[in-house]
Design an enzyme around this catalytic site. Structure first.
Site, PDB file in Angstrom:
ATOM      1  N   SER A   1       0.826  -1.199   0.000  1.00 55.20           N
ATOM      2  CA  SER A   1       0.000   0.000   0.000  1.00 55.20           C
ATOM      3  C   SER A   1       0.861   1.249   0.000  1.00 55.20           C
ATOM      4  O   SER A   1       1.938   1.268   0.579  1.00 55.20           O
ATOM      5  CB  SER A   1      -0.911   0.022   1.228  1.00 55.20           C
ATOM      6  OG  SER A   1      -1.574   1.262   1.271  1.00 55.20           O
TER       7      SER A   1
ATOM      8  N   LYS B   1      -4.365  -6.488   3.355  1.00 55.20           N
ATOM      9  CA  LYS B   1      -4.326  -5.314   2.472  1.00 55.20           C
ATOM     10  C   LYS B   1      -5.737  -4.926   2.026  1.00 55.20           C
ATOM     11  O   LYS B   1      -6.086  -3.749   1.949  1.00 55.20           O
ATOM     12  CB  LYS B   1      -3.446  -5.620   1.249  1.00 55.20           C
ATOM     13  CG  LYS B   1      -3.569  -4.649   0.075  1.00 55.20           C
ATOM     14  CD  LYS B   1      -3.037  -3.294   0.451  1.00 55.20           C
ATOM     15  CE  LYS B   1      -3.132  -2.186  -0.573  1.00 55.20           C
ATOM     16  NZ  LYS B   1      -3.697  -2.337  -1.844  1.00 55.20           N
TER      17      LYS B   1
ATOM     18  N   HIS C   1      -7.380  -3.131   4.801  1.00 59.86           N
ATOM     19  CA  HIS C   1      -6.815  -1.776   4.801  1.00 59.86           C
ATOM     20  C   HIS C   1      -7.592  -0.896   3.814  1.00 59.86           C
ATOM     21  O   HIS C   1      -7.992   0.212   4.129  1.00 59.86           O
ATOM     22  CB  HIS C   1      -5.325  -1.824   4.427  1.00 59.86           C
ATOM     23  CG  HIS C   1      -4.767  -0.501   3.985  1.00 59.86           C
ATOM     24  ND1 HIS C   1      -5.018   0.037   2.730  1.00 59.86           N
ATOM     25  CD2 HIS C   1      -4.015   0.415   4.624  1.00 59.86           C
ATOM     26  CE1 HIS C   1      -4.430   1.217   2.629  1.00 59.86           C
ATOM     27  NE2 HIS C   1      -3.809   1.467   3.770  1.00 59.86           N
ATOM     28  N   ASN C   2      -7.781  -1.401   2.620  1.00 60.98           N
ATOM     29  CA  ASN C   2      -8.471  -0.594   1.615  1.00 60.98           C
ATOM     30  C   ASN C   2      -9.926  -0.324   1.990  1.00 60.98           C
ATOM     31  O   ASN C   2     -10.439   0.758   1.748  1.00 60.98           O
ATOM     32  CB  ASN C   2      -8.416  -1.283   0.248  1.00 60.98           C
ATOM     33  CG  ASN C   2      -7.059  -1.129  -0.392  1.00 60.98           C
ATOM     34  OD1 ASN C   2      -6.057  -1.002   0.295  1.00 60.98           O
ATOM     35  ND2 ASN C   2      -7.015  -1.149  -1.713  1.00 60.98           N
TER      36      ASN C   2
ATOM     37  N   GLU D   1      -9.943   2.329   4.380  1.00 61.54           N
ATOM     38  CA  GLU D   1      -9.642   3.574   3.660  1.00 61.54           C
ATOM     39  C   GLU D   1     -10.926   4.168   3.058  1.00 61.54           C
ATOM     40  O   GLU D   1     -11.143   5.380   3.105  1.00 61.54           O
ATOM     41  CB  GLU D   1      -8.607   3.259   2.575  1.00 61.54           C
ATOM     42  CG  GLU D   1      -8.220   4.400   1.681  1.00 61.54           C
ATOM     43  CD  GLU D   1      -7.279   3.917   0.560  1.00 61.54           C
ATOM     44  OE1 GLU D   1      -6.334   3.156   0.847  1.00 61.54           O
ATOM     45  OE2 GLU D   1      -7.506   4.291  -0.601  1.00 61.54           O
TER      46      GLU D   1
END
Ligand code: 2AM
Length: 485
Positions: free
Chosen positions: A128, A182, A185-186, A189
């Site tokens: 990222s 990941k 995480h997105n 976000e």
């Protein structure tokens, strides 16, 4: 001596990772399907380190030290499989294939299993930080076998973002764990950006704060618990004037949010593993609604937004102390919603760890997101504290003292803001759904008992009782007596 690592797929992410590796002293063998990209990289950046030019995967593999490390950075999907297929014929037992692209974690699980059968390590790595992160230090979330990390880990840690001397890279778990982390995480976000958008809309629509003024508000907020990269760049975007019209740039940008799919995956996977990531799902849906421009054009005419209500709101919140109080309320609503969104994200990681047998360490995961990636924020230090000490891990972050206290402090403001949003017709899907999640968790009884009654009525789906064990059914269409089934 052979090269330390090979990189195939030299579009901007692959090229930048290759340069990052070379800048850190590794000899990097390069390959791309069309060699023009390889040449372009070497022509422009050969002064940055040692590159080895190759024209085929066979030549790439040939050029590497053993165990070989081949990093694939091609388009997610079929291209990854095509490259893996060709590579497996060329590699030998113990070699490591790394997929640093945005692959779906189920695909990574499948590929890892297939390569393990051939004695090869397959490492799905979440990266990222975008193009700049790839070049200067991304947040790196590697999955795969622990064994592969012994050889690969030091390299990845060297090129990762640095947070006070600690690399933002650590082994997160077997097979698809890296890509899963990941993905979450997105998803987070998406929610982080949505709550910022809701705060912006509420302050503008109800208190009349124009973008340039709000740039100052966000700058101020960046000195509070909310301090984060996204809050910081929000002030920069809000103060930007459009060159052509002189208007705030944010007013000339079409209000339809794009998406590349990782938020959608997070929402879907949340449903798969039975974890209610409502803030992430709402954020994905908010983008979908924004993109229905044709429909919005019609509905905006048929039931226009409440102009009168907004005027009333501005009378209430638009000047002096009232305005300051409202802004502070919105800040707290944003922070509380953000806490819920992280609590949900980590809850999903906990559920996935169970489902897929991963040894995810939540504290480590939080640590990886402190630099190099888009959601970097002071809050991650708070989350690390919440998970400190290996014995009593909170079942949900909302139960951690750091969270409990912060939410208690924000709660009255959070409720006032959600009430105002509903009263005056400003959509605040994540502010309100995060509050509903919090309220759902604190209720002693939920109306799910009625849902169970209805399911039993029309489908004989049965129910459990609060006062004794067993499974029961009421004979609804008969004499309405209860039977134990
Ligand atoms: P190209 O430069 O030859 O198009 C991003 O699209 C990267 O993935 C590019 O480096 C691209 O190579 C590569 N890529 C896309 N599809 C591929 C495939 N089927 N096989 C190999 N590389 C591919």
């Amino acid at each position: 001596m052979g090269a330390d690592i090979g990189v195939t797929g030299l579009a901007v992410m692959g090229a930048n990772l290759a340069r990052n590796l070379a800048r850190n002293g590794y000899t990097v063998a390069l390959h791309n399907r069309t060699s023009a990209r390889t040449d372009a990289l070497i022509n422009s950046y050969s002064n940055e380190g040692t590159f080895v030019r190759t024209e085929s995967l066979a030549e790439l593999v040939e050029s590497l030290e053993r165990p070989r490390r081949v990093l694939i950075m091609v388009k997610a999907g079929a291209a990854v499989d095509a490259v893996i297929d060709e590579l497996t014929g060329l590699l030998e037992e113990g070699d490591i294939v790394i997929d640093a692209g945005n692959s779906f974690y189920e695909e990574t699980r499948r590929r890892e299993a297939a390569l393990a059968e051939k004695g090869l390590h397959f490492v799905g790595v979440g990266v990222s930080g975008g193009e700049e992160g790839a070049l200067n230090g991304p947040s790196i979330m590697p999955g795969g076998s622990k064994k592969s990390y012994e050889s690969l880990g030091p390299m990845l840690e060297k090129i990762a973002a640095d947070y006070n001397g600690e690399p933002c890279c650590a082994w997160v778990g077997t097979d698809g764990a890296g890509h899963f982390v990941k993905m979450v995480h997105n998803g987070i976000e998406y929610a982080d950006m949505q709550v910022i958008g809701e705060a912006f809309d509420l302050m503008r629509s109800l208190a009349g704060l124009e973008p340039a003024e709000q740039a100052g508000v966000f700058r101020e907020w960046n000195t509070t618990d909310l301090a984060s990269y996204l809050i910081e760049i929000t002030s920069e975007v809000l103060e930007q004037e459009d060159e052509l019209t002189g208007r705030p740039l944010v007013d000339v940008i079409v209000d339809a949010a794009g998406q590349k799919g990782t938020g959608r995956w997070t929402a879907i996977s949340g449903l798969e593993v039975g974890s209610p990531v409502t803030t992430i799902a709402e954020s994905v849906f908010a983008r979908s609604i924004s993109s229905q421009l044709g429909l919005r054009e019609i509905t905006n005419q048929v039931f226009p937004a409440g102009i009168n209500e907004a005027v009333t709101a501005e009378e209430l919140y638009g000047s002096g102390d009232a305005r300051q109080d409202f802004v502070e309320d919105v800040r707290k609503a944003l922070y509380a919603s953000k806490l819920v969104s992280y609590a949900q994200g980590f809850d999903m990681l906990t559920a996935a760890a169970q489902e897929y047998g991963w040894e995810l360490d939540m504290r480590t995961i939080a640590s990886l997101w402190r630099a190099g990636c888009i959601i970097r924020a002071d809050l991650l230090d708070t989350i690390m504290k919440a998970y400190e000490g290996s014995e009593e891990q909170p079942r949900n972050l909302l139960l951690a003292e750091e969270f409990t206290e912060a939410i208690a402090e924000c709660l009255p403001a959070w409720r006032r803001v959600v009430a105002a949003a509903a009263t005056y017709g400003v959509p605040a899907p994540v502010f309100s759904s995060s509050l509903a999640y919090y309220d759902s968790l604190r209720r002693d009884r939920l109306p799910a008992s009625l849902t169970q009654g209805l399911r039993d009525y029309f489908g004989a789906h049965t129910y459990q009782r609060v006062d004794k064990p067993g499974t029961f059914h009421t004979r609804w269409s008969d004499d309405r007596t209860e039977t134990e089934v």
